[in-house]
Each structure stands twice: as structure tokens, then as C-alpha cells.
Design an enzyme around this catalytic site. Sequence first.
Site, PDB file in Angstrom:
ATOM      1  N   SER A 135      10.613  -0.558  -0.148  1.00  0.00           N
ATOM      2  CA  SER A 135      10.670  -1.987  -0.463  1.00  0.00           C
ATOM      3  C   SER A 135      10.082  -2.371  -1.822  1.00  0.00           C
ATOM      4  CB  SER A 135       9.947  -2.766   0.627  1.00  0.00           C
ATOM      5  OG  SER A 135       8.689  -2.198   0.890  1.00  0.00           O
ATOM      6  N   ASP A 149       1.006 -10.811   2.213  1.00  0.00           N
ATOM      7  CA  ASP A 149       1.278  -9.875   3.318  1.00  0.00           C
ATOM      8  C   ASP A 149       0.510  -8.559   3.151  1.00  0.00           C
ATOM      9  OD1 ASP A 149       2.665  -8.462   1.344  1.00  0.00           O
ATOM     10  OD2 ASP A 149       4.646  -8.709   2.253  1.00  0.00           O
ATOM     11  N   HIS A 153       3.189  -5.790  -0.206  1.00  0.00           N
ATOM     12  CA  HIS A 153       4.125  -5.681  -1.330  1.00  0.00           C
ATOM     13  C   HIS A 153       3.541  -6.220  -2.633  1.00  0.00           C
ATOM     14  CE1 HIS A 153       6.998  -5.836   2.189  1.00  0.00           C
ATOM     15  NE2 HIS A 153       7.211  -4.659   1.635  1.00  0.00           N
TER      16      HIS A 153
END
Length: 286
Positions: free
Chosen positions: A39, A237, A240
Site C-alpha cells: 500500500s 492510522d 501509511h
Amino acid sequence: MFAFFWLMLLFYSSLVTTQDLSHDYVLQGKNIIILAGQSNMSGRGGVINNKWDGFVPLECHRNSSILRLSAGLTWEEAEEPLHRDIDVVRTCGVGPGMAFANSVLAKDPSLGVIGLVPCAIGGTNISEWRRGSVLYNKLIQRANAALQGGGIIRALLWYQGESDTVIHKDAELYKGRLDRFFDDLRSDLMSPILPVIQVALASGKGPFIEIIRKAQLETNLQNVKCVDAKGLPLEPDELHLTTLAQVELGKMLADAFLQTVPLPVQSNAPKRFNNFILDFLREPFW
Ligand SMILES: *[C@@H]1O[C@H](CO)[C@@H](O)[C@H](O)[C@H]1NC(C)=O
Ligand SMILES: *[C@@H]1O[C@H](CO)[C@@H](O)[C@H](O)[C@H]1NC(C)=O
Ligand SMILES: *[C@@H]1O[C@H](CO)[C@@H](O)[C@H](O)[C@H]1NC(C)=O
């Protein structure tokens, strides 16, 4: 005889000049860059609660010299989010690709066109990238498609490893699997010393992050470089890189990449040769 030679030279110069000005010619010298991993390579910068905020910093702006190979295998002018039609299960945001390309262009405009080939998929572990897997085959297919219109694969940018930090045995096996992946890829792309620039993880969801980092930082394959993401800011979060962190990372990748580019740059060679002929004609001897 002399006149014939002279005519040939003039003909050659005009040929090179016309080609030089044509877009096709520049495209044939494309610098193809493959982007793969999880990601953070795909890009989650600016994504909060599964929505991208749409903010594109100056360093990630589009430029007619930066192209992207779409999921449909066509070249188009690149823009954020680079992986929007590739990593389709989650919402994509800003990754390092555009900042990388803009930084490379700013530092070495003579390179010409950059063709980005996004291939990263969030949440994937190293085993899912092994030779023969869906992701591996897709990568090879996209890389070969990218070469169709001409150009050279200049590098693989690789940012992966988080999914392999959870189970001790997988972490232990990571180095072997990673080296194998790079070896297989280079051999299948017929580019035995293809530059690979990877990113060392800063943290991970699993406890075995240090084993993965060690594998990434201490790789002993030729032409594999590592830049360290440690210290770059994360989204709320905690999973990331933020948009601005991705910009920083893009610049770090660009600096590492530029160290791998041989000089003089290949795409510039005919122009230099042309100048050489013109200089030659100006010699007092003539
Ligand atoms: C594209 O990038 C080049 C090199 O950084 C720069 O000189 C040029 O101004 C850029 N073009 C646009 C439209 O931003
Ligand atoms: C990797 O992911 C696949 C698919 O999610 C899973 O089946 C496999 O067990 C995972 N392997 C490792 C080593 O984590
Ligand atoms: C994204 O990168 C950061 C910085 O390296 C790392 O801490 C985090 O674990 C990564 N997340 C994923 C999902 O790979």
C-alpha cells in the site's frame, strides 16, 4: 566524391534534427520505471476513512514528460493517484511515484520522458510476488507491454515487507524470498543488473519488523539500493505514509535512482552525435 560525402552529412543531420523534434522519437527513449510492493507504494497519502482528500502537492503535479501505463496497457499523462485503476480494492491516494518522477526530471532534464508502470497492491506479502504468481505474472506482462512503444526499463522501485512482519518464520525467510524475487524478475526481464531501489520499513504491524529491516538494509545483491523510511510521518492510522512523507520518499528514491544512471544518458546520444557532426563541419579543415 567530396560533394557526395557533404550531401550525406547534410542528409544525416536533417534526419536527426527532424527525429529529435518529433514526440515519437522522445517516446522511443522512454525511461520505464516499475513501481511495485504494498500500500505505501500504491499510495495512501491523504486517505482518511477510505476517502482521498484530493490534495496534490506541487512536487506531484502532472508534467507532459511523465507518463503512466494504465490498467488497459495504454500510455497516458500520469496524475495522482497513480495506482487508482491497479490497486482497486482500497482507495488510493498519493504514493512516491509522481514525486520521484518530478524530482528526477528536475535534477536531470536530459533524461527525457519517464514512463511509470504502477503494479503495487496493498496488503500483499512477499510470497504473493513469487515467480509464477498472479502478481508476478501481471508485473511481467505490464513491463513487457511498457516496452512495446520503445524505451528501457531503468529501475524497479519496491516498497513492501509489512505483511511479512507478523509471523517469525516468514520474517526469517524474507531475505531469501526477496533475493529470489529480484533475481527471477531480472532474469525474466532479461536485465541481469536492473537497478532496484527498495524502501526499508519504519515500523510494522507485526513484532518482527527488525528482521525485515535487516534483510532490506543488508541486501548484498549487486545494484540493489535501499532508502530508509524511518522517521517519515504516518497518517493517523499509523499504518501509511502521509502525502508529505511520500513527497520526501519520492525525492530520496530519485536521488538513489540518479546514482544508477550511466552518463551520458542514452536518450541523448543522437543529439550529441548531431552536434558532433556540426562541430566537425565548423572545423577550419573544411
Ligand atoms: C516539467 O518538468 C520540467 C523539468 O522539471 C520543467 O522544466 C517543466 O517546467 C515542467 N512542466 C510543467 C508543465 O510543469
Ligand atoms: C501470503 O498471503 C497469502 C494470501 O493472502 C496467504 O495465503 C499466505 O499464507 C501468506 N503467506 C505468508 C508467508 O504470509
Ligand atoms: C508504510 O510505511 C511505513 C513507514 O515505513 C511503515 O511503518 C508501515 O508499516 C507501512 N505500512 C504498510 C501497510 O506497509
